[in-house]
Design a protein around this motif. Sequence first.
Motif, short mmCIF file in Angstrom:
data_model
loop_
_atom_site.label_atom_id
_atom_site.label_comp_id
_atom_site.label_asym_id
_atom_site.label_seq_id
_atom_site.Cartn_x
_atom_site.Cartn_y
_atom_site.Cartn_z
N VAL A 1 9.32 6.57 5.46
CA VAL A 1 9.60 7.15 4.16
C VAL A 1 11.08 7.48 4.12
CG1 VAL A 1 9.14 9.06 2.58
CG2 VAL A 1 7.27 8.10 3.94
N ALA A 2 11.81 6.79 3.23
CA ALA A 2 13.25 7.00 3.10
C ALA A 2 13.56 7.18 1.62
CB ALA A 2 14.01 5.83 3.70
N ILE B 1 0.82 -1.22 0.00
CA ILE B 1 0.00 0.00 0.00
C ILE B 1 0.86 1.27 0.00
CG2 ILE B 1 -1.99 -1.13 1.08
CD1 ILE B 1 -1.19 0.26 3.73
N GLY B 2 2.11 1.15 -0.44
CA GLY B 2 2.98 2.32 -0.47
C GLY B 2 2.45 3.43 -1.34
N GLY B 3 1.81 3.08 -2.45
CA GLY B 3 1.24 4.11 -3.33
C GLY B 3 0.13 4.88 -2.65
N LEU B 4 -0.73 4.20 -1.90
CA LEU B 4 -1.81 4.88 -1.18
C LEU B 4 -1.25 5.78 -0.08
CD1 LEU B 4 -4.33 1.90 -0.85
CD2 LEU B 4 -4.48 3.83 -2.44
N ILE B 5 -0.22 5.31 0.61
CA ILE B 5 0.40 6.13 1.66
C ILE B 5 1.06 7.36 1.04
CG2 ILE B 5 2.24 6.18 3.39
CD1 ILE B 5 1.59 3.22 3.96
N ALA B 6 1.71 7.20 -0.10
CA ALA B 6 2.32 8.36 -0.78
C ALA B 6 1.26 9.38 -1.16
CB ALA B 6 3.09 7.89 -2.01
N ASP C 1 -2.25 15.30 2.71
CA ASP C 1 -2.34 15.81 4.07
C ASP C 1 -1.14 16.64 4.50
OD1 ASP C 1 -4.79 14.64 4.47
OD2 ASP C 1 -4.02 12.89 5.52
N GLU C 2 0.04 16.32 4.00
CA GLU C 2 1.26 16.93 4.51
C GLU C 2 2.04 17.72 3.46
OE1 GLU C 2 1.65 16.89 7.62
OE2 GLU C 2 0.32 15.27 8.20
N GLY C 3 1.63 17.66 2.20
CA GLY C 3 2.41 18.30 1.16
C GLY C 3 3.76 17.64 0.94
N VAL C 4 3.87 16.37 1.29
CA VAL C 4 5.10 15.60 1.12
C VAL C 4 4.98 14.80 -0.18
CG1 VAL C 4 6.53 13.74 2.04
CG2 VAL C 4 5.57 15.47 3.58
N GLU C 5 5.83 15.10 -1.13
CA GLU C 5 5.78 14.42 -2.43
C GLU C 5 6.94 13.43 -2.51
OE1 GLU C 5 3.47 14.84 -4.69
OE2 GLU C 5 2.44 16.66 -4.00
N VAL C 6 6.60 12.15 -2.44
CA VAL C 6 7.62 11.10 -2.54
C VAL C 6 7.08 9.98 -3.42
CG1 VAL C 6 8.71 11.56 -0.30
CG2 VAL C 6 6.77 9.98 -0.43
N PRO C 7 7.96 9.25 -4.10
CA PRO C 7 7.49 8.11 -4.89
C PRO C 7 7.05 6.96 -4.00
CG PRO C 7 9.88 8.20 -4.91
CD PRO C 7 9.41 9.46 -4.21
N ALA C 8 6.19 6.12 -4.53
CA ALA C 8 5.70 4.98 -3.75
C ALA C 8 6.84 4.08 -3.30
CB ALA C 8 4.69 4.18 -4.58
N THR D 1 19.57 3.50 -6.22
CA THR D 1 18.31 3.09 -5.63
C THR D 1 17.93 4.09 -4.54
OG1 THR D 1 17.16 1.25 -4.54
CG2 THR D 1 19.47 1.58 -3.96
N LEU D 2 16.94 3.76 -3.72
CA LEU D 2 16.52 4.61 -2.61
C LEU D 2 16.84 3.90 -1.30
CD1 LEU D 2 12.99 5.80 -3.87
CD2 LEU D 2 15.17 7.04 -3.98
N LEU D 3 16.99 4.69 -0.25
CA LEU D 3 17.32 4.11 1.06
C LEU D 3 16.24 3.12 1.50
CD1 LEU D 3 19.15 3.98 3.51
CD2 LEU D 3 17.96 5.99 4.44
N ALA D 4 14.99 3.36 1.16
CA ALA D 4 13.92 2.43 1.52
C ALA D 4 14.18 1.04 0.95
CB ALA D 4 12.56 2.94 1.05
N ASP D 5 14.71 0.98 -0.27
CA ASP D 5 15.05 -0.32 -0.86
C ASP D 5 16.19 -0.98 -0.09
OD1 ASP D 5 13.18 -0.27 -2.95
OD2 ASP D 5 14.47 1.02 -4.14
N GLU D 6 17.20 -0.19 0.28
CA GLU D 6 18.32 -0.76 1.02
C GLU D 6 17.87 -1.27 2.39
OE1 GLU D 6 21.69 -0.96 -0.14
OE2 GLU D 6 20.46 -0.70 -1.93
#
Length: 407
Positions: free
Chosen positions: A247-248, A67-72, A78-85, A260-265
């Motif tokens: 969210v990393a 559900i990473g896409g829904l959380i993004a 809600d927070e104006g935080v733009e990050v990829p899923a 890659t992204l830290l979340a993947d690591e």
Amino acid sequence: MNFLNEVAARFPDAVSLAAGRPYDGFYTAQDIDRFLAVYRDHLTGRGLTPAQVDRTLLQYGRTNGVIGGLIARMLAADEGVEVPADAVMVTAGCQEAMVIALRGLCAGPDDVVLAVEPCYVGFTGAARILGVDVVSVPEAAGGLDPEAVLRVAHEVRASGRRARALYVVPNFANPSGVSMPVPVRRRLLDAAREADLLILEDDPYGLFGLDDEPRPALKALDTDHRVIYLGSFAKSVFPGARVGFLVADQPVVDASGRRTLLADELSTVKSMLTVNTSPIAQAVVGGMLIDSGCSLRAANRGKAEHYRGNLRTLLAALAREFGDDPRITWNAPEGGFFAVLNVPFEADEALLEVSAREYGVLWTPMRYFYAADGGERAIRLSCSVLDPDQVEEGVARLGKFVRDRVS
């Protein structure tokens, strides 16, 4: 935590101004069925066959969650935080997110983390289990003094150790209730850059301010990937789901040169810890997000009004009980679940037992939230789990207990 639970179990008729859990009246078991059905319909609408829907819910699934896409989308709304899923890792509660972040960032014996003191015991406890040293930064009136962060980071570096991150709760912190003004948030990001620190931002109470004044997340102000955002659905959905996230979105180049992204690591840590977060629990939370248009603020308006009313009731009751005694003071948080009462005697476990047994009221010694000395003459009060009349009754009992101790 175990001691408080044990005391509460032995004195079930005591009013608990100790419990920081959400109000029970917001949840029913039928919510599970409803949100699960919404999420299943969502998967079907995306073209999944019945067999694929079953597999999504009943098999292990992706380590970092489904559900990473829904959380993004929720963070953007809600927070104006733009990050990829792909920057989102779904965890088994925010507690697991803390453990994963600590283990991923602190790999060597000289790696330490900084944390505002007083500090949420779940974070310091997680660090203790992992053998990671936590270096305290004293809390200030604005939640934190960025210059103190720089000073402590410099002291750590001078001692031959490496400060990897700073843990903060910028909105209505547990246990103090203190919130960080926007200028302090911006300066803190500058200080983190100067000290080469990551920031672990924990925000379980940000939806529950006394007003609708925007309080931007540090992650929303973060322009150079300094902030790892830790999130929880325990207060905004229900704790039993045990779903949190981190969210990393920090860019990483691995040993082979792959970007890659830290979340993947960090998924390597996650895979060895819990393999993956329950897809069924994720589906319940995902269904709630879909049902609310991916806005926790929209879904929690009623809860926010309840918690606002309870906090106002708590502060007004404290004023009535103690307003004429200058030896007893308390703070006035702008939201959240907690306030702190300062008393002219040591408030320890022995006195908590007396309070529960003879006065029928529970509270939390503030010294639990300090690494060494501190908080001996203060208690944390929580108003989240009660009805307003129970808050009034709890403070009345607390007033008699405190006055008897003072006299």
